[in-house]
Scaffold this motif. Sequence first.
Motif, PDB file in Angstrom:
ATOM      1  N   UNK A  91       0.812  -1.214   0.000  1.00 56.84           N
ATOM      2  CA  UNK A  91       0.000   0.000   0.000  1.00 56.84           C
ATOM      3  C   UNK A  91       0.844   1.262   0.000  1.00 56.84           C
ATOM      4  N   UNK A  92       1.895   1.260   0.784  1.00 59.21           N
ATOM      5  CA  UNK A  92       2.751   2.452   0.842  1.00 59.21           C
ATOM      6  C   UNK A  92       3.469   2.665  -0.487  1.00 59.21           C
ATOM      7  N   UNK A  93       3.899   1.569  -1.112  1.00 56.39           N
ATOM      8  CA  UNK A  93       4.569   1.705  -2.405  1.00 56.39           C
ATOM      9  C   UNK A  93       3.598   2.228  -3.457  1.00 56.39           C
ATOM     10  N   UNK A  94       2.366   1.735  -3.449  1.00 57.01           N
ATOM     11  CA  UNK A  94       1.372   2.213  -4.413  1.00 57.01           C
ATOM     12  C   UNK A  94       1.096   3.704  -4.236  1.00 57.01           C
ATOM     13  N   UNK A  95       0.986   4.150  -2.976  1.00 60.12           N
ATOM     14  CA  UNK A  95       0.684   5.561  -2.718  1.00 60.12           C
ATOM     15  C   UNK A  95       1.825   6.478  -3.136  1.00 60.12           C
ATOM     16  N   UNK A 101       7.213   8.913  -6.620  1.00 62.75           N
ATOM     17  CA  UNK A 101       8.380   9.403  -5.888  1.00 62.75           C
ATOM     18  C   UNK A 101       9.424   8.306  -5.725  1.00 62.75           C
ATOM     19  N   UNK A 102       8.980   7.079  -5.451  1.00 62.63           N
ATOM     20  CA  UNK A 102       9.916   5.986  -5.229  1.00 62.63           C
ATOM     21  C   UNK A 102      10.603   5.563  -6.523  1.00 62.63           C
ATOM     22  N   UNK A 103       9.872   5.578  -7.632  1.00 63.85           N
ATOM     23  CA  UNK A 103      10.516   5.241  -8.907  1.00 63.85           C
ATOM     24  C   UNK A 103      11.552   6.304  -9.293  1.00 63.85           C
ATOM     25  N   UNK A 104      11.290   7.541  -8.934  1.00 57.84           N
ATOM     26  CA  UNK A 104      12.283   8.591  -9.188  1.00 57.84           C
ATOM     27  C   UNK A 104      13.539   8.343  -8.358  1.00 57.84           C
ATOM     28  N   UNK A 153      18.200  11.107  -4.657  1.00 58.92           N
ATOM     29  CA  UNK A 153      16.884  11.462  -4.104  1.00 58.92           C
ATOM     30  C   UNK A 153      16.569  10.683  -2.822  1.00 58.92           C
ATOM     31  N   UNK A 154      17.351   9.659  -2.540  1.00 56.86           N
ATOM     32  CA  UNK A 154      17.183   8.919  -1.280  1.00 56.86           C
ATOM     33  C   UNK A 154      17.826   9.776  -0.198  1.00 56.86           C
ATOM     34  N   UNK A 155      16.996  10.562   0.501  1.00 55.33           N
ATOM     35  CA  UNK A 155      17.528  11.611   1.365  1.00 55.33           C
ATOM     36  C   UNK A 155      17.212  11.432   2.841  1.00 55.33           C
ATOM     37  N   UNK A 169      12.207   2.547  -0.885  1.00 56.72           N
ATOM     38  CA  UNK A 169      12.574   2.450  -2.294  1.00 56.72           C
ATOM     39  C   UNK A 169      12.667   0.992  -2.735  1.00 56.72           C
ATOM     40  N   UNK A 170      12.872   0.061  -1.776  1.00 50.63           N
ATOM     41  CA  UNK A 170      12.947  -1.356  -2.143  1.00 50.63           C
ATOM     42  C   UNK A 170      11.568  -1.991  -2.288  1.00 50.63           C
ATOM     43  N   UNK A 171      10.530  -1.176  -2.187  1.00 51.70           N
ATOM     44  CA  UNK A 171       9.211  -1.636  -2.581  1.00 51.70           C
ATOM     45  C   UNK A 171       9.014  -1.597  -4.088  1.00 51.70           C
ATOM     46  N   UNK A 172       9.895  -0.892  -4.800  1.00 49.57           N
ATOM     47  CA  UNK A 172       9.838  -0.804  -6.259  1.00 49.57           C
ATOM     48  C   UNK A 172      10.487  -2.058  -6.846  1.00 49.57           C
ATOM     49  N   UNK A 173       9.804  -2.782  -7.731  1.00 48.12           N
ATOM     50  CA  UNK A 173      10.325  -4.070  -8.213  1.00 48.12           C
ATOM     51  C   UNK A 173      11.733  -4.018  -8.781  1.00 48.12           C
ATOM     52  N   UNK A 174      12.074  -2.958  -9.528  1.00 46.51           N
ATOM     53  CA  UNK A 174      13.388  -2.951 -10.182  1.00 46.51           C
ATOM     54  C   UNK A 174      14.545  -2.860  -9.189  1.00 46.51           C
TER      55      UNK A 174
END
Length: 656
Positions: free
Chosen positions: A497-501, A505-508, A515-517, A525-530
Amino acid sequence: MRTAEAPAPPAPARGGEPADAPYGELSALIGRSLARLGAAQAVDVGPLGRRDAFRAAPDAGPGVPVRVYGRHAVVGPLPGADGVEGANGADGARPCAHCLERRWQAVRSVALREALELGDGTRAVGRSPYGTPFAADAVAAVVAGRTAGEGPRAAVHLVDLASLTVRRYPLVADPECPGCGLPERDSAEAAVLTLDAAPKLRPGSFRTREIGSYDLPTDAYANPVCGALGPSVVYDVSSTSTSATIGSFTLRSGDYLRETFWGGHADTFADSVRIGILEGLERYAGMRPRTRAAAVHASLDALTADGADVVDPRRCGLYSPDFHRRNPHITPFTPGREIPWVWGWSLSRGRSVLVPEVLTYYHTPGLAGRFVQESSNGCASGGSTAEAVYFGLMEVVERDAFLLAWYGRAALPEIDPASSERPATRQMVARLAMYGYEARFFDTALTFPFPVVTGVAVRRDGGLGRMCFGAGAGLDPEAALASALCEIATDAVNLTGRTEREEGRLRAMAADFDRVAALHDHPLVYGVPEMGAHADFLLGSPGAPTPPRHGLRELFHDGRTLRPADDVRDDVAACVAAVTAAGYEVVAVDQTTPQQKDLGLATVGVLVPGLLPIDFGWTRQRALGMPRMRSGLREAGLRDRDLLPAELNPAPHPFP
């Protein structure tokens, strides 16, 4: 105006309007109501939210404090009557009216705090409609009903002057209050840590007291009037893994307000909220000195020239020159620069040492003065000093091992969770599987004879909410595994849910690590599959055969790891000896507040200079430039040579 019945005329303001006219009138009305009730109390009526209580000197007259803001009047605490002496016999354990003003301001909105703390205060826009005889009667009845023997804890009453409802809230003393706080002198003598006997509750535990034995009423620490740890606590009823709770408090650090979260992740909400309060108190104590201000301001060069024992901040890691080019407002450390130091205790050498304040109190005021931004790593509380030191040291070792494995891309032996002897552990692994996550665990004990476990919850279908990480360390491998599992079990069920919301921003971030600040960026950011490809060194490539798993006791057998004793003090002695034998020094700074002492708690900040520090923000990674990052895996027998910079993991760590 502060008197019972015959107020002196308030001082005139510009334009002829009395500045404190509403409070003088209300004071007189309350005084007359008290006289009709036959009560002898005087009242001390004044405003809330007009001045910055954190900078203002105490300004209280005789009588029961009545503080007014808008439609609310706060009555109490009783002067010199509410509460009891703390366990240490200090009168400062009894809060005063200025404590209330400081606690009240701490739980206000950001807008009001900015006006009070960075602006020039607030002013009334007109005469209050709530200062009526009817409201005064209600306040007077509360004042008259207050007695010195109403309980063991100081309290205040909130009177709604519009609806006349009344609520009672406990008030915890503010250790920094200039009115009733008891500052202590920071010295080499005061830094001495004596580890008394600390027998364990039961085999397999490293605690000396049951969590239910601490006097921790929730409303004393989370209430909207004077909560010591914030205005509220939230019970996460949507969590399908643990009964999670969360709260937060804000602390000014220079020009900005930092929100600090605390929480618990146990099987019941009752335990979770108590764990959360203990964590909140620990963070409150570790963010800045509350009773012992730094007494030494000097340069490293000057101290070493005088033969002083010091912790050299260069051994703890510094930011890269590139970081300082990007952030010119943060002055880099140099040996000739004067900085504040606090006294700590070397458990390795049994003597007092000077520690850079910024390395143990991680939010001392003045952002520009922090040549590094430390975290709560190594800060821990316990029912004894030995217990606090044990958990602080295990946390430092755990984070060091995690970073060494992550950035060194170490292939680690995998643990079979089915080999756990704890039914609760096996059941939680099965519960995660029901929600589509496989819980995997890895032996991360690289340098010291302590079990360290890395846990990863991996989404089986590879979709959003791809993976989350956790870790645990301790002399009992079952406890280390359970700690790692608790972290991933709580985070995994909310990760999709948090990754979807925040997908955009996370893909960026995944495309640009600069941007990981912030702290929460690292795990999210590790919720993004890539991002999963960066963990292939540990988990294996998708579709690749899974290496054999090992039993927990097979990996962490007595010949490899220390055997726990019956007393935590003995465990600490053995752990410190092992770390010292490996060439490192264990230093502890006592951060305990007077209020924690009254509860029977101790809090320490543990440092081990030379181990890898955990940082949040990709450009802040001190670990990448430290000698241990290059040599640690070779020393652990996992490489035949030191690592080259090009061999390090190019992705930010995923530690939560």
